[in-house]
Design a protein around this motif. Structure first.
Motif, PDB file in Angstrom:
ATOM      1  N   LYS A 159      -5.047   0.901  -9.953  1.00 57.09           N
ATOM      2  CA  LYS A 159      -6.401   1.407  -9.724  1.00 57.09           C
ATOM      3  C   LYS A 159      -6.453   2.401  -8.559  1.00 57.09           C
ATOM      4  O   LYS A 159      -7.338   3.240  -8.511  1.00 57.09           O
ATOM      5  N   VAL A 211     -12.849  -0.606  -8.259  1.00 56.71           N
ATOM      6  CA  VAL A 211     -12.576  -1.717  -7.347  1.00 56.71           C
ATOM      7  C   VAL A 211     -13.861  -2.090  -6.607  1.00 56.71           C
ATOM      8  O   VAL A 211     -14.609  -1.231  -6.165  1.00 56.71           O
ATOM      9  N   ASP A 221      -3.000  -4.605  -9.906  1.00 52.47           N
ATOM     10  CA  ASP A 221      -4.180  -3.926  -9.370  1.00 52.47           C
ATOM     11  C   ASP A 221      -3.835  -2.634  -8.632  1.00 52.47           C
ATOM     12  O   ASP A 221      -4.722  -1.825  -8.363  1.00 52.47           O
TER      13      ASP A 221
END
Length: 188
Positions: free
Chosen positions: A105, A160, A102
């Motif tokens: 991002k 997100v 993640d």
């Protein structure tokens, strides 16, 4: 190697577990209603590239491998790899996007990050503690609604999803904690 409790684990760390070197790509801390708290860690094997998920009790010990931290700059992503430049010697290197999890991002062009090297090979990165993002989508605040109401869901320009205070509007730039994915403050 340094020993830490499972609660200390951070995304980007390289740990030794069951005789394997693993890069932490994601973390979820869980406090169930019954039983003890635990940490769910998504990881990738440094040597084989295979993915692994482990559940640690909060008090379990983990061994963080000694890595060389190198200041680098994110250049761009081509959809498969993220490209970085070592700021001390200007050498470029890549890391597969799936290794970064993640974190990818939050990467922005020219962002400075700390890359973790083991035996001269890049393994993972550590993002800055906070980044500035723009709120792309959220509900409008209702008249008379106060911040005491907790918050409302929002989607940032990087995709997100986080919770923001009710006074935050679409298009606002905010500071986000990259580890906890929490709103910090409005960007100045």
């Amino acid at each position: 190697m340094a020993s830490y409790t499972a609660n200390d684990i951070r995304v980007g760390w390289v740990i030794s577990h069951n005789g394997r070197r693993l890069t932490v790509t994601g973390i979820t801390k869980v406090k169930p209603g019954k039983g003890g708290a635990f940490v769910q860690a998504d990881m990738r094997d440094v040597d084989s590239g295979s993915k692994a998920a482990e559940r640690f009790r909060s008090e379990d010990k983990v061994e963080k491998l000694m890595v060389e931290d190198v200041k680098c700059q994110f250049l761009y992503s081509d959809g498969t790899d993220a490209h970085f430049m070592n700021l001390s010697d200007y050498e470029q290197f890549t890391l597969p996007i799936d290794v970064l999890g993640d974190q990818v991002k939050f990467l922005q062009p020219e962002m400075e990050v700390m890359a973790n090297f083991i035996e001269g090979k890049p393994m993972s990165i550590n993002l800055p503690k906070t980044v500035i993002a723009t709120v792309e989508e959220t509900e409008p605040a209702l008249k008379g609604q106060t911040a005491a109401g907790g918050g409302k869901p929002a989607i940032l320009d990087n995709g997100v999803r986080i919770t923001v205070p009710v006074f935050v509007e679409m298009g606002e730039r905010i500071v986000v904690n990259t580890e906890s994915l929490e709103y910090v403050e409005r960007a100045k």
